[in-house]
Design a protein around this motif. Structure first.
Motif, mmCIF file in Angstrom:
data_model
loop_
_atom_site.group_PDB
_atom_site.id
_atom_site.type_symbol
_atom_site.label_atom_id
_atom_site.label_comp_id
_atom_site.label_asym_id
_atom_site.label_seq_id
_atom_site.Cartn_x
_atom_site.Cartn_y
_atom_site.Cartn_z
ATOM 1 N N PRO A 51 0.837 -1.206 0.000
ATOM 2 C CA PRO A 51 0.000 0.000 0.000
ATOM 3 C C PRO A 51 0.875 1.261 0.000
ATOM 4 O O PRO A 51 2.069 1.194 0.296
ATOM 5 N N PRO A 52 0.281 2.407 -0.342
ATOM 6 C CA PRO A 52 1.034 3.657 -0.212
ATOM 7 C C PRO A 52 1.505 3.834 1.231
ATOM 8 O O PRO A 52 0.819 3.419 2.171
ATOM 9 N N HIS A 53 2.656 4.430 1.414
ATOM 10 C CA HIS A 53 3.165 4.632 2.769
ATOM 11 C C HIS A 53 4.157 5.797 2.788
ATOM 12 O O HIS A 53 4.643 6.231 1.759
ATOM 13 N N ASN A 54 4.440 6.282 3.975
ATOM 14 C CA ASN A 54 5.423 7.343 4.181
ATOM 15 C C ASN A 54 6.652 6.754 4.844
ATOM 16 O O ASN A 54 6.552 5.963 5.782
ATOM 17 N N GLU A 55 7.793 7.200 4.367
ATOM 18 C CA GLU A 55 9.070 6.788 4.950
ATOM 19 C C GLU A 55 9.667 7.999 5.652
ATOM 20 O O GLU A 55 9.977 9.001 5.003
ATOM 21 N N PRO A 56 9.826 7.949 6.970
ATOM 22 C CA PRO A 56 10.406 9.092 7.677
ATOM 23 C C PRO A 56 11.873 9.293 7.272
ATOM 24 O O PRO A 56 12.586 8.347 6.973
ATOM 25 N N LEU A 57 12.284 10.566 7.252
ATOM 26 C CA LEU A 57 13.667 10.917 6.974
ATOM 27 C C LEU A 57 14.215 11.685 8.167
ATOM 28 O O LEU A 57 13.652 12.696 8.569
ATOM 29 N N ALA A 58 15.316 11.206 8.721
ATOM 30 C CA ALA A 58 15.981 11.889 9.827
ATOM 31 C C ALA A 58 17.130 12.728 9.267
ATOM 32 O O ALA A 58 17.440 12.673 8.076
ATOM 33 N N ALA A 59 17.772 13.497 10.128
ATOM 34 C CA ALA A 59 18.849 14.396 9.712
ATOM 35 C C ALA A 59 19.944 13.647 8.960
ATOM 36 O O ALA A 59 20.513 14.173 7.994
ATOM 37 N N ASP A 60 20.242 12.405 9.358
ATOM 38 C CA ASP A 60 21.311 11.661 8.682
ATOM 39 C C ASP A 60 20.884 11.157 7.299
ATOM 40 O O ASP A 60 21.695 10.630 6.556
ATOM 41 N N SER A 61 19.620 11.331 6.932
ATOM 42 C CA SER A 61 19.138 10.959 5.602
ATOM 43 C C SER A 61 19.333 12.063 4.585
ATOM 44 O O SER A 61 19.174 11.841 3.380
ATOM 45 N N TYR A 62 19.645 13.274 5.051
ATOM 46 C CA TYR A 62 19.695 14.428 4.165
ATOM 47 C C TYR A 62 20.657 14.215 2.993
ATOM 48 O O TYR A 62 20.284 14.397 1.830
ATOM 49 N N ALA A 63 21.894 13.849 3.278
ATOM 50 C CA ALA A 63 22.917 13.752 2.237
ATOM 51 C C ALA A 63 22.521 12.782 1.129
ATOM 52 O O ALA A 63 22.706 13.071 -0.050
ATOM 53 N N GLY A 64 21.947 11.664 1.468
ATOM 54 C CA GLY A 64 21.628 10.658 0.471
ATOM 55 C C GLY A 64 20.265 10.814 -0.173
ATOM 56 O O GLY A 64 20.086 10.463 -1.344
ATOM 57 N N GLN A 65 19.290 11.337 0.563
ATOM 58 C CA GLN A 65 17.916 11.366 0.067
ATOM 59 C C GLN A 65 17.453 12.752 -0.406
ATOM 60 O O GLN A 65 16.644 12.847 -1.313
ATOM 61 N N VAL A 66 17.940 13.819 0.227
ATOM 62 C CA VAL A 66 17.424 15.165 -0.046
ATOM 63 C C VAL A 66 18.429 16.003 -0.842
ATOM 64 O O VAL A 66 18.066 16.662 -1.818
ATOM 65 N N ALA A 67 19.694 15.973 -0.432
ATOM 66 C CA ALA A 67 20.720 16.812 -1.058
ATOM 67 C C ALA A 67 20.799 16.645 -2.575
ATOM 68 O O ALA A 67 21.011 17.640 -3.288
ATOM 69 N N PRO A 68 20.632 15.439 -3.131
ATOM 70 C CA PRO A 68 20.690 15.333 -4.590
ATOM 71 C C PRO A 68 19.630 16.188 -5.308
ATOM 72 O O PRO A 68 19.903 16.758 -6.371
ATOM 73 N N PHE A 69 18.455 16.318 -4.715
ATOM 74 C CA PHE A 69 17.419 17.152 -5.324
ATOM 75 C C PHE A 69 17.747 18.637 -5.175
ATOM 76 O O PHE A 69 17.460 19.436 -6.070
#
Length: 170
Positions: A51-69
């Motif tokens: 099913p659709p779901h949300n994956e939480p992102l913590a501060a240590d996720s920034y470099a790999g998950q957010v910074a590329p965008f």
């Protein structure tokens, strides 16, 4: 860290309020990414049994998950600014071309001639001296584009416009 929103289906990346739409690669089934500067989440579309779901992102996720965008957004912004600068340079080159300056000069000249056309009507009360002065003024306007130095600045401050007779209400 910046605030970030990514919506792949809309080709949208927003970084600190700057929204850009452009083609980019995102993980398959990612519906959206939200990052508030400290934490966030990725909204995933469902597929098959999942099913659709949300994956939480913590501060240590920034470099790999957010910074590329964020980096993609910076690169796109730089491309847009470069394209805008090139377009402005081309616009200015065209505006300042001799052909465009002559066009503006002739247009200004034609407006000044048209502003005195009414004075040449046969029933307009001009003395012979005034008519001669007016004809000299109008001839000077017509000759302006063929003078040395033309087109100057295209009819602006540097153009040596002939002086209109002070009795003319143009």
């Amino acid at each position: 860290m910046p605030r970030v929103t990514v919506v792949p289906a809309d080709r949208l990346v927003i970084v600190d309020g700057l929204a850009l739409t452009f083609d980019f690669n995102a993980p398959e089934r990612m519906h959206a990414l939200q990052w508030d500067g400290k934490q966030g989440h990725i909204e995933w579309l469902g597929s098959g049994d999942e099913p659709p779901h949300n994956e939480p992102l913590a501060a240590d996720s920034y470099a790999g998950q957010v910074a590329p965008f964020v980096e993609l957004c910076k690169e796109q912004k730089a491309r847009l600014e470069q394209a805008a600068a090139e377009a402005e340079a081309a616009r200015l080159a065209e505006y300042n071309s001799e052909e465009a300056r002559f066009e503006r000069l002739r247009s200004g000249r034609d407006q000044r001639l048209a502003a005195t056309d009414y004075l040449l009507m046969p029933d307009y009360p001009l003395s012979d001296d005034q008519r001669i002065i007016l004809q000299v003024y109008r001839q000077a306007l017509r000759d302006l584009p063929s003078q040395e130095g033309a087109p100057w600045d295209g009819g602006a401050e540097d153009t040596p416009w002939p002086e209109i007779p002070n009795w003319v209400k143009a």
